[in-house]
Design an enzyme around this catalytic site. Sequence first.
Site, PDB file in Angstrom:
ATOM      1  CD  GLU A   1      -2.933  -7.872   2.882  1.00  0.00           C
ATOM      2  OE1 GLU A   1      -3.653  -8.163   3.862  1.00  0.00           O
ATOM      3  OE2 GLU A   1      -2.574  -6.708   2.622  1.00  0.00           O
TER       4      GLU A   1
ATOM      5  N   GLY B   1       0.293  -5.413   0.832  1.00  0.00           N
ATOM      6  CA  GLY B   1      -0.887  -5.485  -0.019  1.00  0.00           C
ATOM      7  C   GLY B   1      -0.618  -6.123  -1.360  1.00  0.00           C
TER       8      GLY B   1
ATOM      9  CB  ALA C   1      -0.915   0.001   1.218  1.00  0.00           C
TER      10      ALA C   1
ATOM     11  CD  GLU D   1       1.135  -5.676   5.559  1.00  0.00           C
ATOM     12  OE1 GLU D   1       0.458  -5.774   4.536  1.00  0.00           O
ATOM     13  OE2 GLU D   1       1.812  -6.628   6.012  1.00  0.00           O
TER      14      GLU D   1
END
Length: 724
Positions: free
Chosen positions: A119, A116, A66, A141
């Site tokens: 993910e 992300g 992200a 993260e």
Amino acid sequence: MENFKIDVDADGIALITFDVPGRSMNTLTSGVMKEIPEWVERVKTDDAIKGAVLTSGKASGFCAGADLGDMASGMLGGSDLQAAYDAGWRLNGALRALETCGKPVAAAINGLALGGGLELTLACHYRITENDNKIQLGLPEIKVGLFPGGGGTQRLTRLIGVQAAMMAMSEGKSFRPNDAKSAGIVHDVVEKGQSVDAAKAWVKGGGKAVQPWDEKSFKLPGGGPYHPAGIQNFLVGNAMIRKQSWGNYPAVTNLMKAVYEGVQVPMDAALRIETRYFIKTLMTPQAQGMIRSLFLSKQELDKGAVRPADQPKSDPKKVAVLGAGMMGAGIAYVQAMAGIETILIDRDQAAADKGKAHVEELLKKRLSRGQLTQEKFDALLGSITATTDYDLIKGSDLVIEAVFENRELKAEVTRRAEAMLEPGAVFGSNTSTLPITGLAEASARPEDFIGIHFFSPVDKMMLVEIIRGERTGPAALAKALDYVMKIRKTPIVVEDGRGFYTSRCFATYVAEGLAMLEEGYAPALIDNIGRMTGMPRGPLEMHDDVALDLSLKVAKQTQADLGDAYQPLPGSEIVRKMVEDLGRYGRKNGKGFYDYDQKPKKLWSGLGDLAPVTIDDSTPELVEDQKRRLLYRQAIEVARCWEEGVIDDPREADVGAILAWGFAPWTGGPITMIDQIGVAKFVEQADAYAAKYGERFTPPQLLRDMAAKSETFYGNFAGQKQAA
């Protein structure tokens, strides 16, 4: 769509290429997250599409995760929790739609996939990566005070089980391709450049368009909370998390809660649980401080935020290093890895060769892990010349002096090296404590003399402290910053002064540990409290690491320089006796505050004779008070540095503190800590400590003035940037 391109081949397989324009690396920006549902809907509804392959259009990697600045502003910009939740759900909802679109989707992971990015691939039905050890797959993260919020806590756990997933996520662990396959994170590893073809072959061969957890027969690997074996993961996991975080990081606790609750319900409900805990974590001061310092500010500094804008860009090709000890050899290693020709000089050839041999050992580790080819290994080692000949310095763009902390020796090598340098070449001293302006007196060109302070071990420590002397010019500063950025370290720039910024402030932590020892606190209590603050080690064991004899040498040099103005630190007599009377130098000779002749190390049994123990028991209140004491002492020194002009950028102060001496990362750094506590409240507590422990806790006038005006460091800094 700006960030994705769709090409449908003759077999009806849609190749979805992820390529964010204008960026060197793909990240999940708000624009990207807006477009994911668009191409998911097309894959789902376009009858001409039989399946899809998702890959990256960038050579740099698949996706680095992200865009935290973009994400945080989007999720924290709402007026209430519902708005923040809705923003947080956007990615989770899109990825859930992807895995339930009814058509097989494979991820061709042709580069690193972190956070992300991974993910996104976990929501695909099949994952293929390439046999390239530069590729990393992971969910890191936790390192910025968060946990995976795009389905990672639920999908990874259902893939590899609670224990393995919790360990990977709570440690922020990254996997190389073959390790990821062995762990069950990816299905296959193919040769470089073949991932797209292999992914298409899987789709064409009748790839299954249902995730394992959406099948009725699915069972969680290893069992869940109500499984006799699975419950152990949570019982033991709670204790491990406490040991790992000391309760300082809400992200770790909320991660465990999201996993515990999520594995007991269907995926749709599990993802909603994850999003709620993710938003709760994002709103904590710990997450906001860590995101700002360890991601946003660090990124800005890495890109040269403090570089003089009016100076031309430089690119050092050849750098000489004076001193081939562990520090000099470490510098030679990072230079070689950055493609810089290195001249490694020492007093005799054997010492120079020993330094190069250390570089060779570090390179061999990379070779054994498959991170280097033999050809690259030979080239890197060949780029370093170990010698005693100062004539070989000729043609160097920069010299790094890394000899012993002795003024006379440093002056001698400065004169010898400068005689070989062309005009405009820079001389940088790696001193950790000696003022640069004084060392520059030996230089014939003080405008090109600067401090370039590395931290040990150089190959692992990511910060370099650049110290500007009174006569250091802007060209030298710009060239030093260009050099640090080329070797892929994070630079901070500080003004000259004894101990500069990092050494001066770090010293207060170990000194306060000595003060506690002198006050009668049990050594074990001191170090346990130190660890509980979030510091990497207790003050006594950290003192052992930096060496007690070095600490004593610095104290004697300071006393000689300051004369009658010198004030000995608490506990300094204990250190003198340990070094001069007992030969206890610290970890380096196996005996300091601890004995290192066995594992695990043990506290030296004779310490009680030098510092009798009168406080050997604790209460929660005492622990909290002494934790605060250790952190406040460091932060007060940081504020003094600010008042004296040693440092004037909160980004550099916070990032430097965390990367240089391990200031508790959960705080976001000492400046963020003061801002979040509130300057007025901080001053009040500091005054109370000053009354109890002495003048070293007296807050500088700067803090009193800021408290009176209800100011913050970052608020003032933002105002200065806008005014500029």
